[in-house]
Design an enzyme around this catalytic site. Sequence first.
Site, PDB file in Angstrom:
ATOM      1  N   TYR A   1       0.844  -1.192   0.000  1.00  0.00           N
ATOM      2  CA  TYR A   1       0.000   0.000   0.000  1.00  0.00           C
ATOM      3  C   TYR A   1       0.882   1.246   0.000  1.00  0.00           C
ATOM      4  O   TYR A   1       1.969   1.234   0.587  1.00  0.00           O
ATOM      5  CB  TYR A   1      -0.917  -0.018   1.234  1.00  0.00           C
ATOM      6  CG  TYR A   1      -2.129   0.864   1.130  1.00  0.00           C
ATOM      7  CD1 TYR A   1      -3.134   0.576   0.218  1.00  0.00           C
ATOM      8  CD2 TYR A   1      -2.284   1.982   1.950  1.00  0.00           C
ATOM      9  CE1 TYR A   1      -4.261   1.371   0.116  1.00  0.00           C
ATOM     10  CE2 TYR A   1      -3.413   2.782   1.853  1.00  0.00           C
ATOM     11  CZ  TYR A   1      -4.394   2.476   0.933  1.00  0.00           C
ATOM     12  OH  TYR A   1      -5.509   3.268   0.834  1.00  0.00           O
TER      13      TYR A   1
ATOM     14  N   SER B   1     -19.349  -4.829  -3.656  1.00  0.00           N
ATOM     15  CA  SER B   1     -18.458  -4.390  -2.580  1.00  0.00           C
ATOM     16  C   SER B   1     -19.197  -3.392  -1.696  1.00  0.00           C
ATOM     17  O   SER B   1     -20.280  -2.909  -2.048  1.00  0.00           O
ATOM     18  CB  SER B   1     -17.209  -3.728  -3.162  1.00  0.00           C
ATOM     19  OG  SER B   1     -17.562  -2.513  -3.804  1.00  0.00           O
TER      20      SER B   1
ATOM     21  N   GLY C   1      -9.815   1.304  -7.422  1.00  0.00           N
ATOM     22  CA  GLY C   1      -9.280   0.023  -6.977  1.00  0.00           C
ATOM     23  C   GLY C   1      -8.857  -0.800  -8.179  1.00  0.00           C
ATOM     24  O   GLY C   1      -9.138  -0.434  -9.333  1.00  0.00           O
TER      25      GLY C   1
END
Length: 364
Positions: A80, A182, A275
Site C-alpha cells: 500500500y 463491494s 481500486g
Amino acid sequence: AQHSMLVNTVFKTLTRQSARAYSTAPIRALEAVYTENGNASKVIKLQERQLEPATGNQVTVQMLFAPVNPADLNMISGSYPIQASLPAVGGNEGVGRVVSVGDSVSTLKVGDLVIPATASLGTWRTHLNTEETNLISISAPAGVKEENLAVLAVNPASAHRMLEDFVQLKEGDVIIQNGANSMVGLSVIQLAAARGIKTINIIRKSRSDYASLVEKMKGYGAFIVVGDDYVRTREFRELISDLPKPKLALNCVGGETATEMARLLGEGGVLVTYGGMSRKPVTVPTAPFIFNDITLKGFWMSRWYAQHSAADKKELFDELSQLVSSNKLKVWTEGHPLKSIEQAIARAEDSSSRDRKVLLKLSE
C-alpha cells in the site's frame, strides 16, 4: 458580579477536572501487532501493552469497533502507498470513546465518540493513546449504532465523494460500476437511488450466490445487475438501449469490465478508478477518447482526507451518519472479537463468500 464570575470560573475548572479524572491508572491494552510486512494472517500477533494515563495533548481512547478493510491488509503486506513504521498495530478505521485526556487537550472531553482523522492510527486494539489532532469528535444520530459509525469513513465516504466530485448528476441520470457488490458499490447503489439516479451494476457471474445476490442488490435500489460475462453481449446492449448513456463509470476491478464501461460512457463521461482487484490494467479503446471525449480519473479516499480540513471531514461524516439515520444508507457488518483476529482476517480475505463488512468487536 465579581462573585458570579468567580463561581463560574470555579465551576468551569471543576468541570474540566472531572472530565479529565475519568481514568488515572495504567490500562492493559490488547493489540494486533505486526513486526514485519507480509500476509496478515501470518504476521499479525496479539500482544498486551501497558498504557500510561494521557498527558499533555494526548487522549486515551477505548476502541469499540474497527473494520478489516482491503487497504488494511495491503498496508500490512507492504503493497500500500501508505506504510506504518514497524512494529505497528493494524487497522486504519474505527470508532472509540475517549476515557481520559491530558491537561492541554482543548477539543475533546471524556465520553466523546471519536474516529481517526489520519491513516495509520492502528485501530485494531482495545485502547490507544494519541494526540488530540489525530481524532475527530462525532455524534451518533437517532437509530445509528456505534458499529455503523465504525465503517462510514472509508467505503461509504468513497461512494459519496465519487458521486459528488467528478460529474454533475441529477435525477434520471445513469451511472455504471463494476465490483458493485463491494461495500463501496452497495453504498453507491443506495446513495444514487436516494437521488433518483439509475445504476448499472456488474458483478462476478462465477459467484456461488450470484442469483440471490442479484435479488439483494435490487432490493437495495440497483436498477440493473448483470454478470461480468454479459457485458460484451448484444443482449446487454439491447437491455440498456432505452437508457441515457452513463455519465459516470466507477471502476475497482480493472481489466475487461473497465474497458467495456469506457465504451458505454456518454459524451464527456468520466471513468473513475478507485481500486484494482483483478490486478489487471485499465485499458481504454481509442474511439471513446476521440469521439466521446471521455476522461479517466483516479480516486483515493486517503488523499481526500489529507487535502481537507478537520471541519470538512466532520461535515462529510455527519452527512453520512444522517443518511444512515434516515434509512437512505444501510451498512451490513459481521462481528468478530479481537481475540479471534485470525478468523476475522480469513473472512476479510474471502470476499467471494460474504456480503458483509468484517468488523472487530474491541470491547469484548
